[in-house]
Motif scaffolding. Structure first.
Motif, PDB file in Angstrom:
ATOM      1  N   SER A  90       0.822  -1.209   0.000  1.00  0.00           N
ATOM      2  CA  SER A  90       0.000   0.000   0.000  1.00  0.00           C
ATOM      3  C   SER A  90       0.854   1.256   0.000  1.00  0.00           C
ATOM      4  N   MET A  91       0.227   2.364  -0.361  1.00  0.00           N
ATOM      5  CA  MET A  91       0.903   3.655  -0.248  1.00  0.00           C
ATOM      6  C   MET A  91       0.572   4.322   1.091  1.00  0.00           C
ATOM      7  N   HIS A  92      -0.343   3.705   1.870  1.00  0.00           N
ATOM      8  CA  HIS A  92      -0.805   4.301   3.130  1.00  0.00           C
ATOM      9  C   HIS A  92       0.049   3.844   4.312  1.00  0.00           C
ATOM     10  N   SER A  93       0.499   4.806   5.125  1.00  0.00           N
ATOM     11  CA  SER A  93       1.267   4.452   6.322  1.00  0.00           C
ATOM     12  C   SER A  93       0.560   4.879   7.604  1.00  0.00           C
ATOM     13  N   GLN A  94      -0.675   5.396   7.487  1.00  0.00           N
ATOM     14  CA  GLN A  94      -1.399   5.817   8.696  1.00  0.00           C
ATOM     15  C   GLN A  94      -1.674   4.603   9.583  1.00  0.00           C
ATOM     16  N   LYS A  95      -1.550   4.812  10.892  1.00  0.00           N
ATOM     17  CA  LYS A  95      -1.639   3.679  11.814  1.00  0.00           C
ATOM     18  C   LYS A  95      -3.003   2.999  11.754  1.00  0.00           C
ATOM     19  N   GLN A 134       7.004 -18.428   5.234  1.00  0.00           N
ATOM     20  CA  GLN A 134       7.540 -19.183   6.375  1.00  0.00           C
ATOM     21  C   GLN A 134       6.719 -18.948   7.650  1.00  0.00           C
ATOM     22  N   GLY A 135       5.607 -18.244   7.503  1.00  0.00           N
ATOM     23  CA  GLY A 135       4.760 -17.969   8.661  1.00  0.00           C
ATOM     24  C   GLY A 135       5.260 -16.835   9.530  1.00  0.00           C
ATOM     25  N   GLU A 136       6.184 -16.024   8.991  1.00  0.00           N
ATOM     26  CA  GLU A 136       6.732 -14.906   9.751  1.00  0.00           C
ATOM     27  C   GLU A 136       6.050 -13.602   9.322  1.00  0.00           C
ATOM     28  N   THR A 137       6.056 -12.627  10.208  1.00  0.00           N
ATOM     29  CA  THR A 137       5.462 -11.327   9.902  1.00  0.00           C
ATOM     30  C   THR A 137       6.532 -10.385   9.379  1.00  0.00           C
ATOM     31  N   TYR A 138       6.187  -9.638   8.333  1.00  0.00           N
ATOM     32  CA  TYR A 138       7.125  -8.641   7.800  1.00  0.00           C
ATOM     33  C   TYR A 138       6.426  -7.290   7.734  1.00  0.00           C
ATOM     34  N   LEU A 139       7.067  -6.287   8.308  1.00  0.00           N
ATOM     35  CA  LEU A 139       6.575  -4.914   8.229  1.00  0.00           C
ATOM     36  C   LEU A 139       7.689  -4.030   7.703  1.00  0.00           C
ATOM     37  N   SER A 140       7.360  -3.154   6.755  1.00  0.00           N
ATOM     38  CA  SER A 140       8.343  -2.150   6.328  1.00  0.00           C
ATOM     39  C   SER A 140       8.858  -1.423   7.559  1.00  0.00           C
ATOM     40  N   PRO A 141      10.144  -1.060   7.594  1.00  0.00           N
ATOM     41  CA  PRO A 141      10.664  -0.330   8.762  1.00  0.00           C
ATOM     42  C   PRO A 141       9.812   0.878   9.133  1.00  0.00           C
ATOM     43  N   ALA A 142       9.341   1.623   8.137  1.00  0.00           N
ATOM     44  CA  ALA A 142       8.497   2.792   8.432  1.00  0.00           C
ATOM     45  C   ALA A 142       7.198   2.366   9.104  1.00  0.00           C
ATOM     46  N   ILE A 143       6.652   1.223   8.681  1.00  0.00           N
ATOM     47  CA  ILE A 143       5.414   0.707   9.260  1.00  0.00           C
ATOM     48  C   ILE A 143       5.666   0.157  10.652  1.00  0.00           C
ATOM     49  N   ALA A 144       6.791  -0.522  10.832  1.00  0.00           N
ATOM     50  CA  ALA A 144       7.128  -1.090  12.143  1.00  0.00           C
ATOM     51  C   ALA A 144       7.186   0.010  13.195  1.00  0.00           C
ATOM     52  N   SER A 145       7.736   1.169  12.823  1.00  0.00           N
ATOM     53  CA  SER A 145       7.814   2.270  13.784  1.00  0.00           C
ATOM     54  C   SER A 145       6.429   2.805  14.118  1.00  0.00           C
ATOM     55  N   VAL A 146       5.526   2.815  13.122  1.00  0.00           N
ATOM     56  CA  VAL A 146       4.141   3.255  13.365  1.00  0.00           C
ATOM     57  C   VAL A 146       3.457   2.310  14.349  1.00  0.00           C
ATOM     58  N   VAL A 147       3.618   1.004  14.130  1.00  0.00           N
ATOM     59  CA  VAL A 147       2.997   0.002  14.993  1.00  0.00           C
ATOM     60  C   VAL A 147       3.564   0.090  16.409  1.00  0.00           C
ATOM     61  N   LEU A 148       4.881   0.252  16.518  1.00  0.00           N
ATOM     62  CA  LEU A 148       5.509   0.359  17.830  1.00  0.00           C
ATOM     63  C   LEU A 148       5.057   1.621  18.556  1.00  0.00           C
ATOM     64  N   ASP A 149       5.042   2.745  17.838  1.00  0.00           N
ATOM     65  CA  ASP A 149       4.586   4.006  18.447  1.00  0.00           C
ATOM     66  C   ASP A 149       3.152   3.875  18.937  1.00  0.00           C
ATOM     67  N   ASP A 150       2.315   3.214  18.127  1.00  0.00           N
ATOM     68  CA  ASP A 150       0.922   3.038  18.512  1.00  0.00           C
ATOM     69  C   ASP A 150       0.808   2.175  19.759  1.00  0.00           C
TER      70      ASP A 150
END
Length: 201
Positions: free
Chosen positions: A66-71, A104-120
């Motif tokens: 996606s182009m959206h990074s909003q939490k 492989q059953g693992e989760t992948y988040l773009s670094p920019a997205i990972a920071s959004v999820v962590l901040d949230d």
């Protein structure tokens, strides 16, 4: 995307879908290990297509592109079963990595997205999250909201959802009551705010 993935030696593209309904149909028919899902698609958005594929227990994972990074948009994708979420701006570098991780059953988040999820996560410990009014809707109601926001006629909505036009009218009235809105413009604003449709994609 196909051209990018065909450069790898371990990823094979089994099919391509033009909308969310076709994505579900192809996932059911082709049984891929991973589905790469856009959010903004006609007829059925990526959130609902992801949720429906997840509920079918097909054994495949979904990676949202996606182009959206909003939490709130990232949250909706993950809540509906996405195994990964990456931004289109990082497509070339990250998509093969995300697909391999998901397979492989693992989760992948773009670094920019990972920071959004962590901040949230850190913020949610100190204050309650903003309620999403769309969480009170069923999958079919969210699909109807999307179709209304796309400007579809009652006849078109009835054909896409395989219901009678009278049923569309009834569902529309129920939807407006649930969302506490009184006109189509308000429904369109909600659909845009929560990523069911996009003005940019």
């Amino acid at each position: 995307i196909r051209a990018l993935l065909e450069k790898t030696n371990d990823i094979v593209v089994l099919g391509e879908a033009a909308d969310g309904l076709e994505a579900i149909e192809l996932a059911t028919k082709l049984h891929p290990q991973v589905v790469v899902m856009d959010i903004s698609m006609p007829k059925l958005n990526g959130f609902e297509a992801t949720a429906r594929i997840h509920s079918l227990n097909l054994g495949c994972e979904v990676v949202v592109l996606s182009m959206h990074s909003q939490k709130m948009i990232v949250q909706q994708a993950l809540e509906r079963g996405a195994r990964g979420y990456l931004l289109k701006s990082a497509l070339e570098a990250e998509l093969p990595v995300a697909i391999r991780a998901a397979s492989q059953g693992e989760t992948y988040l773009s670094p920019a997205i990972a920071s959004v999820v962590l901040d949230d996560y850190l913020t949610s410990r100190s204050k309650p999250p903003e309620p999403n009014p769309l969480n009170t809707l069923t999958s079919r109601e969210r699909q109807l909201l999307q179709l209304i926001a796309e400007g579809r006629t009652n006849r078109e909505m009835a054909l896409i959802m395989d219901i009678a036009e009278r049923t569309v009218e009834k569902h529309r009235a129920n939807l407006m009551e649930k969302l506490e809105v009184h006109d189509v413009a308000s429904m369109v604003r909600l659909a845009i705010k929560y990523g069911l449709i996009s003005l940019d994609d």
